[in-house]
Design a protein around this motif. Structure first.
Motif, PDB file in Angstrom:
ATOM      1  N   ALA A  14       0.747  -1.533   0.071  1.00 14.89           N
ATOM      2  CA  ALA A  14      -0.247   0.035  -0.346  1.00 14.89           C
ATOM      3  C   ALA A  14       0.832   1.232   0.482  1.00 14.89           C
ATOM      4  CB  ALA A  14      -0.661   0.090   0.854  1.00 14.89           C
ATOM      5  N   THR A  15       2.011   0.966  -0.351  1.00 19.17           N
ATOM      6  CA  THR A  15       2.944   1.943  -0.502  1.00 19.17           C
ATOM      7  C   THR A  15       3.557   2.765  -2.121  1.00 19.17           C
ATOM      8  OG1 THR A  15       4.913   0.540   0.285  1.00 19.17           O
ATOM      9  CG2 THR A  15       3.669   2.011   1.792  1.00 19.17           C
ATOM     10  N   ILE A  16       4.387   2.448  -2.233  1.00 17.35           N
ATOM     11  CA  ILE A  16       4.584   2.642  -2.987  1.00 17.35           C
ATOM     12  C   ILE A  16       4.967   1.970  -4.963  1.00 17.35           C
ATOM     13  CG2 ILE A  16       5.552   4.721  -2.434  1.00 17.35           C
ATOM     14  CD1 ILE A  16       8.380   4.031  -2.507  1.00 17.35           C
ATOM     15  N   LEU A  25      -3.653  -3.182  -9.129  1.00 10.23           N
ATOM     16  CA  LEU A  25      -4.194  -1.554  -8.862  1.00 10.23           C
ATOM     17  C   LEU A  25      -5.617  -1.903  -8.120  1.00 10.23           C
ATOM     18  CD1 LEU A  25      -4.726   1.290  -9.056  1.00 10.23           C
ATOM     19  CD2 LEU A  25      -5.537   0.385 -11.248  1.00 10.23           C
ATOM     20  N   ARG A  26      -6.401  -2.401  -8.124  1.00  7.08           N
ATOM     21  CA  ARG A  26      -7.689  -3.057  -7.066  1.00  7.08           C
ATOM     22  C   ARG A  26      -6.940  -3.072  -6.094  1.00  7.08           C
ATOM     23  NH1 ARG A  26      -9.554  -4.478 -11.618  1.00  7.08           N
ATOM     24  NH2 ARG A  26      -9.877  -6.721 -11.624  1.00  7.08           N
ATOM     25  N   ALA A  27      -6.069  -3.945  -5.478  1.00  7.23           N
ATOM     26  CA  ALA A  27      -5.460  -4.050  -4.186  1.00  7.23           C
ATOM     27  C   ALA A  27      -5.079  -3.523  -3.926  1.00  7.23           C
ATOM     28  CB  ALA A  27      -4.872  -5.102  -4.776  1.00  7.23           C
ATOM     29  N   HIS A  28      -4.049  -2.264  -4.496  1.00  7.49           N
ATOM     30  CA  HIS A  28      -3.568  -1.412  -3.901  1.00  7.49           C
ATOM     31  C   HIS A  28      -4.649   0.097  -4.242  1.00  7.49           C
ATOM     32  CE1 HIS A  28      -0.980   1.927  -3.072  1.00  7.49           C
ATOM     33  NE2 HIS A  28      -1.784   2.808  -4.525  1.00  7.49           N
ATOM     34  N   LEU A  29      -5.465   0.512  -4.620  1.00  7.42           N
ATOM     35  CA  LEU A  29      -6.761   1.069  -3.860  1.00  7.42           C
ATOM     36  C   LEU A  29      -6.931   1.157  -3.036  1.00  7.42           C
ATOM     37  CD1 LEU A  29      -8.603   1.362  -7.637  1.00  7.42           C
ATOM     38  CD2 LEU A  29      -7.266   3.797  -5.602  1.00  7.42           C
ATOM     39  N   LEU A  30      -7.996  -0.811  -2.687  1.00  2.00           N
ATOM     40  CA  LEU A  30      -7.860  -0.799  -1.222  1.00  2.00           C
ATOM     41  C   LEU A  30      -7.291  -0.748   0.008  1.00  2.00           C
ATOM     42  CD1 LEU A  30     -10.751  -3.822  -2.717  1.00  2.00           C
ATOM     43  CD2 LEU A  30     -11.070  -1.111  -1.604  1.00  2.00           C
ATOM     44  N   ALA A  31      -5.856  -1.051  -0.417  1.00  2.00           N
ATOM     45  CA  ALA A  31      -5.155  -1.168   0.911  1.00  2.00           C
ATOM     46  C   ALA A  31      -4.685   0.052   1.041  1.00  2.00           C
ATOM     47  CB  ALA A  31      -4.383  -1.756  -0.165  1.00  2.00           C
ATOM     48  N   ALA A  32      -4.192   1.314   0.216  1.00  4.70           N
ATOM     49  CA  ALA A  32      -3.599   2.251   0.248  1.00  4.70           C
ATOM     50  C   ALA A  32      -5.284   3.417   0.421  1.00  4.70           C
ATOM     51  CB  ALA A  32      -3.278   3.190  -0.501  1.00  4.70           C
ATOM     52  N   ARG A  33      -6.533   2.930   0.902  1.00  8.88           N
ATOM     53  CA  ARG A  33      -7.803   3.756   1.275  1.00  8.88           C
ATOM     54  C   ARG A  33      -7.680   4.993  -0.113  1.00  8.88           C
ATOM     55  NH1 ARG A  33      -9.002   4.603   7.464  1.00  8.88           N
ATOM     56  NH2 ARG A  33     -10.981   4.833   6.277  1.00  8.88           N
ATOM     57  N   LEU A  34      -7.051   4.542  -1.402  1.00  7.07           N
ATOM     58  CA  LEU A  34      -7.986   4.892  -2.184  1.00  7.07           C
ATOM     59  C   LEU A  34      -9.208   4.839  -2.059  1.00  7.07           C
ATOM     60  CD1 LEU A  34      -4.798   5.516  -4.320  1.00  7.07           C
ATOM     61  CD2 LEU A  34      -5.627   7.352  -3.815  1.00  7.07           C
ATOM     62  N   ALA A  35      -9.613   4.346  -1.546  1.00  2.00           N
ATOM     63  CA  ALA A  35     -11.082   3.497  -2.641  1.00  2.00           C
ATOM     64  C   ALA A  35     -11.874   2.368  -1.436  1.00  2.00           C
ATOM     65  CB  ALA A  35     -10.630   3.323  -3.662  1.00  2.00           C
ATOM     66  N   GLY A  36     -12.570   1.410  -1.670  1.00  2.00           N
ATOM     67  CA  GLY A  36     -13.212   1.572  -0.726  1.00  2.00           C
ATOM     68  C   GLY A  36     -13.453   1.842   0.163  1.00  2.00           C
TER      69      GLY A  36
END
Length: 289
Positions: A14-16, A25-36
């Motif tokens: 969830a970082t860089i 990308l979907r996994a990253h969006l959720l982990a970084a709380r950009l989505a979800g």
């Protein structure tokens, strides 16, 4: 269809870590709380919808809506475009953004970059969130410049008077790595903040007016957020950008046709968390360097 396909890369943290596949990308969006489940609260969003329905300029930010857009209309729109709750009686807690909608919008965003890059058209980039989003836009500016697009910087240093909650403030229009932002006078010293947070459409109006006064060129595409997208789109320029769930104006512009693409996401997480989105968009747009 895109002319180039995304590569397969390892799943990101969830970082860089760069992200190129839709699933990663979907996994990253959720982990970084950009989505979800995002940091923006339902209370903040509902307040913005009420103010937009009342045509408060702090929330309309350059859009001149054709429709009535009452609060319930805005809730329905934001449920459709972002995935927030469509229940008008849901009045507290955290907002939710559907990552599938974010990925689909990023794909559409990349298509517009591909189109302007193929034409070598001039572009204008600007942000009201320089603390978080400057790196995202600067990478796009670099890639578009390398593809032959002129990255415009009109009205450099021009004063812009913006009404804030603290009263009228004068800012200077500045460009950092090809991206426009506003700074308080005297705030350009090394170590200062990169720029001021603003929703105002006045900076983009100032930039576009200066470009027109100089005889052009004018941008074929404006890329940004807040007033940059809404103000440019309302003036008839193609505009694409990012927006959070408490910013209904860009989504109204998109629904009414003045804004081409709006990507729903949390626009105030750590700047490093947007880097995988940059990599994904540039790859989808065939602009990876």
């Amino acid at each position: 269809m895109f002319a180039c396909s995304p590569s397969v890369v390892p799943s990101p943290s969830a970082t860089i870590t760069p992200v190129l596949t839709p699933a990663a990308l979907r996994a990253h969006l959720l982990a970084a709380r950009l989505a979800g489940v995002v940091a923006t609260t339902r209370e903040e969003s509902l307040r913005s919808y009420r103010l937009f329905a009342a045509r408060d300029p702090r929330v309309v930010i350059g859009v001149d809506p054709e429709g009535e857009w009452g609060q319930r209309d805005l809730i329905a729109l934001m449920a459709d475009r972002c995935g927030v709750s469509a229940d008008p009686w849901h009045i507290s807690g955290q907002d939710v953004i559907d990552p599938e909608r974010t990925v689909a919008a990023l794909d559409a965003f990349a298509e517009r970059l591909t189109a302007v890059a193929r034409r070598g058209g001039p572009v204008l980039l600007g942000t009201g969130h320089p603390h978080r989003l400057l790196g995202f836009y600067a990478a796009l500016a670099d890639a578009l410049s390398a593809a032959g697009c002129a990255v415009l910087t009109p009205a450099q240093g021009r004063c812009v008077d913006i009404t804030t909650r603290f009263g009228l403030r004068t800012y200077n229009l500045a460009y950092v790595r090809g991206v426009a932002l506003v700074r308080a006078p005297g705030a350009s010293r090394p170590g200062c903040e990169p720029g001021a947070h603003t929703h105002s459409p006045l900076p983009v109006r100032t930039a576009l007016a200066a470009a027109a006064e100089a005889g052009g060129p004018l941008p074929e595409l404006v890329i940004g957020d807040h007033g940059w997208v809404c103000g440019a789109g309302q003036l008839g320029f193609e505009a694409i950008g990012l927006a959070d769930t408490d910013d209904p104006a860009p989504f109204v512009g998109e629904a009414e046709g003045s804004v081409s693409v709006v990507v729903p996401l949390d626009d105030a997480v750590r700047s490093a968390y947007y880097r995988p989105l940059t990599r994904y968009v540039l790859n989808r747009a065939c602009l990876s360097q």
